[in-house]
Design a protein around this motif. Structure first.
Motif, PDB file in Angstrom:
ATOM      1  N   ASN A 170       0.827  -1.194   0.000  1.00 62.00           N
ATOM      2  CA  ASN A 170       0.000   0.000   0.000  1.00 62.00           C
ATOM      3  C   ASN A 170       0.870   1.257   0.000  1.00 62.00           C
ATOM      4  N   VAL A 171       0.783   2.032  -1.069  1.00 59.40           N
ATOM      5  CA  VAL A 171       1.616   3.230  -1.211  1.00 59.40           C
ATOM      6  C   VAL A 171       1.352   4.225  -0.086  1.00 59.40           C
ATOM      7  N   GLN A 172       0.108   4.358   0.342  1.00 58.92           N
ATOM      8  CA  GLN A 172      -0.225   5.322   1.384  1.00 58.92           C
ATOM      9  C   GLN A 172       0.356   4.895   2.733  1.00 58.92           C
ATOM     10  N   VAL A 173       0.359   3.612   2.991  1.00 62.11           N
ATOM     11  CA  VAL A 173       0.993   3.123   4.219  1.00 62.11           C
ATOM     12  C   VAL A 173       2.497   3.379   4.172  1.00 62.11           C
ATOM     13  N   ALA A 174       3.098   3.192   3.003  1.00 60.00           N
ATOM     14  CA  ALA A 174       4.528   3.486   2.846  1.00 60.00           C
ATOM     15  C   ALA A 174       4.804   4.957   3.141  1.00 60.00           C
ATOM     16  N   LYS A 175       3.941   5.841   2.674  1.00 58.75           N
ATOM     17  CA  LYS A 175       4.106   7.268   2.962  1.00 58.75           C
ATOM     18  C   LYS A 175       3.975   7.554   4.455  1.00 58.75           C
ATOM     19  N   ALA A 176       3.046   6.856   5.094  1.00 64.76           N
ATOM     20  CA  ALA A 176       2.872   7.034   6.541  1.00 64.76           C
ATOM     21  C   ALA A 176       4.102   6.574   7.309  1.00 64.76           C
ATOM     22  N   LEU A 177       4.655   5.428   6.918  1.00 58.52           N
ATOM     23  CA  LEU A 177       5.859   4.924   7.571  1.00 58.52           C
ATOM     24  C   LEU A 177       7.034   5.868   7.379  1.00 58.52           C
ATOM     25  N   ARG A 178       7.156   6.382   6.169  1.00 58.61           N
ATOM     26  CA  ARG A 178       8.226   7.341   5.908  1.00 58.61           C
ATOM     27  C   ARG A 178       8.068   8.580   6.779  1.00 58.61           C
ATOM     28  N   ALA A 179       6.860   9.052   6.946  1.00 56.05           N
ATOM     29  CA  ALA A 179       6.610  10.231   7.793  1.00 56.05           C
ATOM     30  C   ALA A 179       6.993   9.952   9.234  1.00 56.05           C
ATOM     31  N   ILE A 180       6.712   8.740   9.707  1.00 58.90           N
ATOM     32  CA  ILE A 180       7.074   8.384  11.080  1.00 58.90           C
ATOM     33  C   ILE A 180       8.586   8.358  11.238  1.00 58.90           C
ATOM     34  N   TRP A 181       9.278   7.708  10.322  1.00 58.75           N
ATOM     35  CA  TRP A 181      10.735   7.600  10.412  1.00 58.75           C
ATOM     36  C   TRP A 181      11.400   8.975  10.379  1.00 58.75           C
ATOM     37  N   GLU A 182      10.853   9.865   9.589  1.00 56.60           N
ATOM     38  CA  GLU A 182      11.486  11.174   9.426  1.00 56.60           C
ATOM     39  C   GLU A 182      11.133  12.156  10.531  1.00 56.60           C
ATOM     40  N   ASN A 183      10.100  11.855  11.321  1.00 56.79           N
ATOM     41  CA  ASN A 183       9.622  12.837  12.303  1.00 56.79           C
ATOM     42  C   ASN A 183       9.451  12.288  13.719  1.00 56.79           C
ATOM     43  N   TYR A 184       9.899  11.051  13.976  1.00 55.01           N
ATOM     44  CA  TYR A 184       9.650  10.462  15.297  1.00 55.01           C
ATOM     45  C   TYR A 184      10.352  11.222  16.422  1.00 55.01           C
ATOM     46  N   THR A 185      11.377  12.006  16.122  1.00 60.34           N
ATOM     47  CA  THR A 185      12.077  12.766  17.164  1.00 60.34           C
ATOM     48  C   THR A 185      11.260  13.950  17.668  1.00 60.34           C
ATOM     49  N   ASP A 186      10.204  14.291  16.959  1.00 62.98           N
ATOM     50  CA  ASP A 186       9.322  15.396  17.366  1.00 62.98           C
ATOM     51  C   ASP A 186       8.326  14.864  18.397  1.00 62.98           C
ATOM     52  N   VAL A 225      -1.252  11.176   9.130  1.00 63.20           N
ATOM     53  CA  VAL A 225      -2.324  11.154   8.133  1.00 63.20           C
ATOM     54  C   VAL A 225      -2.095  12.239   7.082  1.00 63.20           C
ATOM     55  N   ALA A 226      -1.609  13.390   7.527  1.00 62.91           N
ATOM     56  CA  ALA A 226      -1.402  14.519   6.609  1.00 62.91           C
ATOM     57  C   ALA A 226      -0.350  14.225   5.547  1.00 62.91           C
ATOM     58  N   ALA A 227       0.524  13.254   5.825  1.00 60.98           N
ATOM     59  CA  ALA A 227       1.553  12.897   4.844  1.00 60.98           C
ATOM     60  C   ALA A 227       1.024  11.952   3.778  1.00 60.98           C
ATOM     61  N   THR A 228      -0.241  11.541   3.897  1.00 65.11           N
ATOM     62  CA  THR A 228      -0.848  10.612   2.949  1.00 65.11           C
ATOM     63  C   THR A 228      -2.024  11.281   2.230  1.00 65.11           C
ATOM     64  N   GLU A 229      -2.714  10.520   1.417  1.00 63.99           N
ATOM     65  CA  GLU A 229      -3.875  11.028   0.682  1.00 63.99           C
ATOM     66  C   GLU A 229      -5.164  10.353   1.158  1.00 63.99           C
ATOM     67  N   LEU A 230      -5.113   9.803   2.381  1.00 65.66           N
ATOM     68  CA  LEU A 230      -6.268   9.115   2.934  1.00 65.66           C
ATOM     69  C   LEU A 230      -6.836   9.866   4.130  1.00 65.66           C
ATOM     70  N   SER A 231      -8.084   9.532   4.464  1.00 67.97           N
ATOM     71  CA  SER A 231      -8.654  10.027   5.708  1.00 67.97           C
ATOM     72  C   SER A 231      -8.034   9.261   6.869  1.00 67.97           C
ATOM     73  N   ARG A 232      -8.215   9.772   8.074  1.00 74.33           N
ATOM     74  CA  ARG A 232      -7.646   9.090   9.236  1.00 74.33           C
ATOM     75  C   ARG A 232      -8.183   7.666   9.352  1.00 74.33           C
ATOM     76  N   ARG A 233      -9.483   7.511   9.216  1.00 77.87           N
ATOM     77  CA  ARG A 233     -10.080   6.193   9.373  1.00 77.87           C
ATOM     78  C   ARG A 233      -9.570   5.221   8.314  1.00 77.87           C
ATOM     79  N   SER A 234      -9.474   5.694   7.069  1.00 73.73           N
ATOM     80  CA  SER A 234      -9.010   4.822   5.982  1.00 73.73           C
ATOM     81  C   SER A 234      -7.546   4.434   6.178  1.00 73.73           C
ATOM     82  N   LEU A 235      -6.728   5.416   6.601  1.00 69.04           N
ATOM     83  CA  LEU A 235      -5.314   5.117   6.813  1.00 69.04           C
ATOM     84  C   LEU A 235      -5.140   4.144   7.976  1.00 69.04           C
TER      85      LEU A 235
END
Length: 386
Positions: free
Chosen positions: A277-293, A302-312
């Motif tokens: 799932n491309v959107q899940v890949a985007k979510a994982l990338r967002a986590i890896w790049e921002n987990y220090t925050d 969710v904002a790093a993807t093109e899905l709603s919160r529930r769908s993601l």
């Protein structure tokens, strides 16, 4: 004036970490190091000194010289497990565990192990890799060994062309995408070359991780290599300390001292997410790049993807088998553990570096997961022996 000890450095391995660890201990304790063998590769028959620190490898003449020497001696590897010598080695099982966790974190579901030689170190690294995978419901394919050892003289019987073709044939039969754990950086670099010869993309189809984190190899391959950080300097330093105790008249230890690896250095060869799932890949990338925050929220992911919160959340759970919040925590805790082992940073400093708002928050979660404090875990993992 106290006696200045002279120690023979009998290394057949060129890892700079060994040299640094021995040299650091020697400087701290006013040793003289006899290093002629590094340059001549000749055994100094008749040499007189106080002790020997060695990496014998498969050099039988050197093995005989050291075993027969009446001097205290320490060997820096288990490669020649047939020799009755005091020794220090790395925790090879933990290396396999780290490699497996690295691939699992990237959601790989296909795995393989590529051995360099059929020795006990290979067995231990493979065992740690497979055990961790089996804990998560997976197993791995064992690829052809690069070097079969001779039965009598322990020399390599090796036909490069034949071995390369066997490797390519095996690669073409593997499911993809796949994560392959290699015995060391040398064989990992060869695997990158074999993949390119076979027309396989690294890391898109074959992700590769080695061992030793040797920058001479890892950063000079066409696809830079991820690698488990083998603390060779720590192994050599602890080996020198053990030799010092033996020269002081202490008996050899009953247990083998193991030095923990220092984590994983990620480079391009594993810099990929094995998710459909491309959107899940985007979510994982967002986590890896921002987990220090410390303010990172599910909505930010969710904002790093093109899905709603529930769908993601639904897609994430289906793909990863756990929630977004749990993935954020897993990534943070993985980095906490790495820093506890590889750095001297305080728990407060680590909590800030890994996205925990307060040290007591990290302390509470860490104790819940591990049943002990971060400090206790650090001490146990830095001094672990078997």
């Amino acid at each position: 004036m106290p006696h200045k000890r002279t120690v023979l450095v009998a290394l057949t391995d060129t890892h700079h970490g060994f040299f640094r660890g021995i040299a650091r201990y020697a400087k701290e304790h006013n040793w003289h190091l006899a290093t002629d063998m590094i340059y001549t590769a000749h055994i100094p028959h008749g040499w007189r000194g106080d002790g020997i620190i060695s990496f014998i490898g498969y050099w039988d003449e050197l093995a005989n010289f050291i075993v027969r020497s009446p001097l205290p001696k320490v060997e820096l590897t288990l490669v020649r497990s047939d020799l009755d010598l005091p020794r220090v080695d790395t925790d090879n099982v933990s290396m396999g565990r780290l490699a497996a966790e690295h691939f699992l974190a990237r959601n790989f579901k296909n795995f393989a192990w590529l051995p360099f030689a059929n020795n006990i170190i290979s067995e231990e690294r493979c065992a740690g890799f497979r055990h961790t995978l089996k804990q998560h419901g997976f197993d791995c394919t064992i690829l052809p060994v690069a070097h079969e050892l001779g039965q009598s003289d322990k020399t390599f019987a090796w036909n490069w062309e034949q071995q390369r073709q066997q490797l390519i044939d095996a690669l073409n039969q593997l499911p993809r995408p796949i994560g392959i754990f290699c015995y060391n950086d040398c064989i990992a670099a060869d695997l990158v070359d074999a993949c390119q010869e076979a027309g396989l993309l690294v890391p898109e189809e074959v992700a590769i991780i080695g061992v030793d984190n040797d920058p001479i190899i890892c950063e000079c391959v066409s696809v830079p290599l991820s690698s488990v950080m083998n603390d060779l300097e720590g192994v050599a330093y602890e080996g020198a300390a053990l030799l010092d105790r033996l020269m002081n008249g202490e008996p050899p230890p009953n247990e083998l001292l193991r030095v923990q690896p220092k984590g994983v250095v990620t480079r391009k060869s594993t810099d990929i997410l094995a998710v459909d799932n491309v959107q899940v890949a985007k979510a994982l990338r967002a986590i890896w790049e921002n987990y220090t925050d410390s303010n990172l929220s599910v909505l930010d992911v969710v904002a790093a993807t093109e899905l709603s919160r529930r769908s993601l959340e639904r897609a994430f759970l289906e793909e990863m088998r756990h929630t977004i919040q749990k993935e954020v925590l897993r990534v943070r805790m993985e980095e906490v553990q790495r820093l506890l082992i590889t750095s001297d940073a305080s728990v407060a400093e680590i909590s800030e570096l890994t996205g925990f708002a307060r040290p007591n928050h990290l302390f509470r979660i860490f104790r819940t997961i591990h049943g002990m404090s971060p400090r206790e875990w650090r001490q146990g993992n830095r001094k672990q022996s078997i």
